[in-house]
Design an enzyme around this catalytic site. Structure first.
Site, short mmCIF file in Angstrom:
data_model
loop_
_atom_site.label_atom_id
_atom_site.label_comp_id
_atom_site.label_asym_id
_atom_site.label_seq_id
_atom_site.Cartn_x
_atom_site.Cartn_y
_atom_site.Cartn_z
N ALA A 48 -1.59 63.89 -96.94
CA ALA A 48 -2.10 63.15 -95.79
C ALA A 48 -3.53 63.55 -95.40
O ALA A 48 -4.41 62.68 -95.31
CB ALA A 48 -1.13 63.31 -94.61
N GLN A 196 6.13 66.98 -106.82
CA GLN A 196 4.94 67.65 -106.30
C GLN A 196 5.20 69.13 -106.06
O GLN A 196 4.28 69.95 -106.19
CB GLN A 196 4.47 66.99 -104.98
CG GLN A 196 3.92 65.60 -105.12
CD GLN A 196 5.00 64.54 -104.92
OE1 GLN A 196 6.18 64.79 -105.14
NE2 GLN A 196 4.60 63.35 -104.54
N ASP A 237 3.23 63.49 -92.75
CA ASP A 237 2.40 62.33 -93.06
C ASP A 237 2.08 61.52 -91.81
O ASP A 237 1.06 60.85 -91.75
CB ASP A 237 3.08 61.46 -94.11
CG ASP A 237 2.97 62.09 -95.48
OD1 ASP A 237 3.82 62.93 -95.81
OD2 ASP A 237 1.98 61.80 -96.19
N ASN A 247 7.63 62.56 -93.30
CA ASN A 247 7.08 63.42 -94.36
C ASN A 247 7.84 63.06 -95.64
O ASN A 247 8.75 62.22 -95.63
CB ASN A 247 7.27 64.90 -93.99
CG ASN A 247 6.48 65.83 -94.91
OD1 ASN A 247 5.33 65.55 -95.23
ND2 ASN A 247 7.09 66.90 -95.36
N LYS A 248 7.46 63.69 -96.72
CA LYS A 248 8.06 63.42 -98.02
C LYS A 248 9.58 63.32 -97.94
O LYS A 248 10.22 64.11 -97.25
CB LYS A 248 7.66 64.55 -98.97
CG LYS A 248 8.21 64.46 -100.38
CD LYS A 248 7.81 63.18 -101.08
CE LYS A 248 6.32 62.97 -101.10
NZ LYS A 248 5.95 61.56 -101.38
#
Lengths: 359, 359
Positions: A48, A196, A237, A247-248
């Site tokens: 982000a 990630q 995010d 978020n993820k």
């Protein structure tokens, strides 16, 4: 070792191609806005806070390449660029925030020539970059006080150097704690589907000499039960006004597990991730990504039957009740203070922060 | 379409090589015990109930190939084979149960010649296979009553045809419910690291015409929050006396999430998965598998930095409090009835069940 996630170099945007990590650290130059759009969408550049810089530098790049002499036409052209880049990924608000700041430069300087605007835009982009650097350091300082000797910290996705200009959000806290001489270890969730955690977080932490162990996302529950996790630290995010955090995907999973096992759960994010216009997490748009990310691995081999239906949202929402505190560059915000509007007021005071956002 | 997970054919063991699914349905013949050991360890054949058959047929294979004429030497040789196969994978108790039954045939027939023993062992293995088939059908019938129209069922790993002789445990319930005309849909967790959900469960369900959607393991939490999951159905590798269940890593994760979101969580397993000698889940040995399963995908490409430390247990333990009921071939057992010893008593009554287990 210095890792430079994104920078303005030789009139172009220089980034690390993160899809090639950990196998290869390759820097690549972005030559035009279309290429930037593709680089963001394909996750060559992601995270982000880094996307705020990417968006801003994209506008600088377009301005730089423009041959228009008319103020109006120049402004109109850049407005289209801002809209174009704003359509790239929907969830991380920082992208819109960075673009919004560039739009503001254009709006406030309607009387200026394209050449003057070009330099103003570059100055603004550099400020965004510098502010992110400072914000990361401040978050790291504020957050590192939470880390105790012997802590076993769980994180997901990559909230590190590669997700910001440098130092990172959740991982910034970890780097600062290490710098302060604290002894602890980190568990990195691999973070399906794009890995990630496996590819980027372990790579960063190893480079920085932080003890890290990689786990499959679903192992977190067992580790918590066995008291092998003492804290959870994640990035964000987008944060809604009530403190709900997007978020993820997998973050909400960890938040429920942490709560169940009585483990504190911290979100580390700059105020630029805070969206004043979003009341609760329900209103945060969640990006749906290609089923191929799940059915085919990054290296193109099939791991599921052809045509199988897949759900692949890139993010999830963690409700404020599950979050112990949000660590920002203005310090820690606990749930009550967020519900009382303190995070909202800080974001108002923050220079430029959230004055506008591109939808 | 008929899928034959494991069978005795032309004096050899015929299996589906499950590591090649979903890309290729390939049957392969196991020629000796060493090859069987490798096939089990590398997951060409897997799934707790199927391993009971694999172990038993392994003893048949060794007996068949033995040229020894002395009763004592023959029995000693097979004892070593049983110990060897029992050292292959530690968690699923069914393997030991199958091997234990073969040992019992040897023990009860000390006066018989190797030739007679060979035919006795084959008869016993065929009985194990036939009993698994019947047990799966009974579990399916008992469990399918739980399925309602409109249900959205979440499952993990593969507890289907490919994990048993045929029909499956958790997926058997689903097949039976479909047969009974119920309308529902299934979400399959991909099941990292070896992706049995993505590769095997979606493949099976698609073949059987069951509506299935594939998700990353960490998405389950979000789907539950959005009320897109109404039931969780999983298999088991070993059940302790108090009803704690060892199953594929990630199962405990789902159990906590289901409890948190008020969703019933069912374990479907034959009595051969019940281990009378294990008091609670803490005592169940959990297999630790190679880090390469996490850092390299099945197709050998690296997805994490070289040398990164990895935790990769293959199973986890779900405590009995999180399990709504265990579905067996003798019907449903709720927590209270398990704690009162009803599952224990049923396993005593079950022919051969758990009379002995090979450590």
């Amino acid at each position: 070792m210095s890792i430079q996630t994104i920078a303005w170099k030789r009139d172009r945007i220089k980034i690390i191609d993160q899809t090639r990590l950990p196998n290869e650290l390759r820097y690549t130059y972005i030559k035009d806005v279309r290429q930037l759009f593709q680089a963001i969408r394909s996750m060559k550049i992601r995270g982000a806070p880094a996307l705020a810089a990417a968006g801003a530098l994209g506008v600088v790049l377009a301005a730089h390449q423009s041959r228009l002499r008319s103020k109006t036409q120049f402004r109109r052209q850049l407005k289209r660029v801002i809209e174009y880049l704003g359509s790239c990924r929907p969830t991380a608000v920082n992208l819109f925030w960075g673009l919004g700041r560039m739009q503001e430069v254009l709006d406030k300087n309607r009387d200026k020539s394209p050449d003057v605007l070009k330099s103003f835009l570059l100055i603004e982009a550099r400020q965004i970059i510098e502010q992110d650097r400072i914000a990361c350091r401040k978050m790291a300082k504020a957050g590192s006080r939470l880390i105790k000797n012997g802590d076993k910290i769980l994180t997901i996705c990559n909230a590190g150097i590669l997700a910001t200009i440098d130092y990172g959000t959740a991982l910034g806290v970890i780097y600062q704690a290490k710098r302060a001489g604290k002894r602890f270890s980190v568990f990195a969730c691999e973070t399906r589907p794009l890995l990630q955690g496996a590819r980027l977080t372990t790579w960063e932490l190893k480079k920085k000499g932080v003890s890290v162990r990689l786990i499959c996302d679903s192992l977190a529950a067992t580790l918590m039960r066995k008291k092998q996790i003492t804290k959870v630290l994640v990035g964000a995010d987008r944060i809604a006004r009530n403190g709900d955090v997007a978020n993820k995907v997998g973050t909400y999973n960890l938040a429920v597990l942490a709560n169940w096992h009585g483990i504190p759960f911290y979100v580390v994010a700059p105020l630029s991730s805070f969206d004043r216009q979003i009341k609760t997490g329900k209103d945060i748009p969640i990006e749906q990504r290609s089923p191929l990310e799940v059915t085919h691995n990054l290296f193109k081999c099939s791991i599921a039957p052809r045509g199988v239906k897949v759900l692949n949202p890139a993010f999830d929402v963690t409700p404020n009740q599950l979050i112990t505190a949000i660590v920002t560059e203005k310090g820690l915000f606990y749930r009550d203070s967020i519900l009382q509007g303190q995070l909202l007021r800080q974001s108002e005071n923050g220079s430029y922060a959230n004055r506008r956002s591109v939808p």
